[in-house]
Design an enzyme around this catalytic site. Structure first.
Site, PDB file in Angstrom:
ATOM      1  CB  VAL A 185       2.815  -0.111   4.701  1.00  0.00           C
ATOM      2  CG1 VAL A 185       3.867  -1.124   5.157  1.00  0.00           C
ATOM      3  CG2 VAL A 185       1.943   0.299   5.880  1.00  0.00           C
ATOM      4  CB  CYS A 186       4.241  -1.575   0.217  1.00  0.00           C
ATOM      5  SG  CYS A 186       3.593  -2.843   1.316  1.00  0.00           S
ATOM      6  CB  ILE A 187       4.512   3.126  -2.130  1.00  0.00           C
ATOM      7  CG1 ILE A 187       3.930   1.962  -2.930  1.00  0.00           C
ATOM      8  CG2 ILE A 187       5.045   4.191  -3.098  1.00  0.00           C
ATOM      9  CD1 ILE A 187       4.933   1.224  -3.789  1.00  0.00           C
TER      10      ILE A 187
ATOM     11  CB  THR B 234      -0.913   0.032   1.247  1.00  0.00           C
ATOM     12  OG1 THR B 234      -0.066  -0.024   2.422  1.00  0.00           O
ATOM     13  CG2 THR B 234      -1.862  -1.157   1.272  1.00  0.00           C
TER      14      THR B 234
END
Length: 198
Positions: free
Chosen positions: A116-118, A113
């Site tokens: 969080v992930c980007i 997401t």
């Protein structure tokens, strides 16, 4: 524009577009994320841009990458970087090495997401001297507030925020060129057709 991202100088990074993780990205409609992710993957494959895929903990709730990616980009899918749990994929050696191996310093990045992930790899890559554009509508977060906070944090750090259509137009630059025609066809089929033919 003088500093244009093009199919000859940029790399496409699609991060954690997994069947479980997409369920967390409710700030953007599910179908929109899938359409835009398909458009980005097809743009890379059909124009010959390097495409790097990564996933996190496939054996957990996150699951496999979207089946669309396996269909569109079977080679990149087979070569995807499977992370054991490192949140900031830029800090995971095999992923960063795969990006460095492309020889390109302009990164087009999207994934699940945003909050969080980007946000972390976008900022980390920027700090390492890369130019980073994050495609915000091929992604999302668990809440609108979480998404907006992540986007503000990235932008304040110097990351360029963009949309699927916007980055595809930048990569095309001229719809009448062979590359532009290819990208225009992808954009119509994946993004615009449902609007034009409604």
């Amino acid at each position: 524009m003088k500093n244009v991202f093009s199919v000859s100088n940029a790399v496409m990074l699609l991060i954690d577009h997994q069947v479980g993780t997409i369920k967390l990205a409710i700030s953007t409609p599910y179908d929109e994320i899938v359409r835009n992710t398909r458009a980005l993957a097809r743009t890379a494959v059909e124009t010959g841009m390097p495409l790097v895929l990564t996933s996190s903990q496939e054996e957990h709730f996150q699951g496999l990458l979207l089946a669309d990616l396996q269909t569109i980009a079977p080679r990149a899918y087979a070569e995807r970087v499977k992370r054991p749990g490192v949140v900031d994929c830029w800090l995971y050696g095999p992923f960063k090495e795969a990006v460095v191996a492309t020889g390109r310093k302009k990164l087009i990045m999207s994934g699940l997401t945003n909050d969080v992930c980007i946000v972390y790899p976008a900022i980390s890559a920027l700090e390492d001297g890369y130019e980073v554009q994050v495609v915000v509508d091929a992604a999302g977060s668990p809440t609108t507030a979480a998404d907006e906070t992540a986007l503000r944090r990235m932008e304040s750090a110097g990351v360029t925020l963009t949309s699927t259509n916007q980055v595809m137009a930048e990569l095309a630059m001229d719809w009448a060129s062979p590359t532009g025609s290819t990208i225009q066809t992808i954009m119509y089929q994946e993004v615009l057709k449902r609007l034009v033919e409604a």
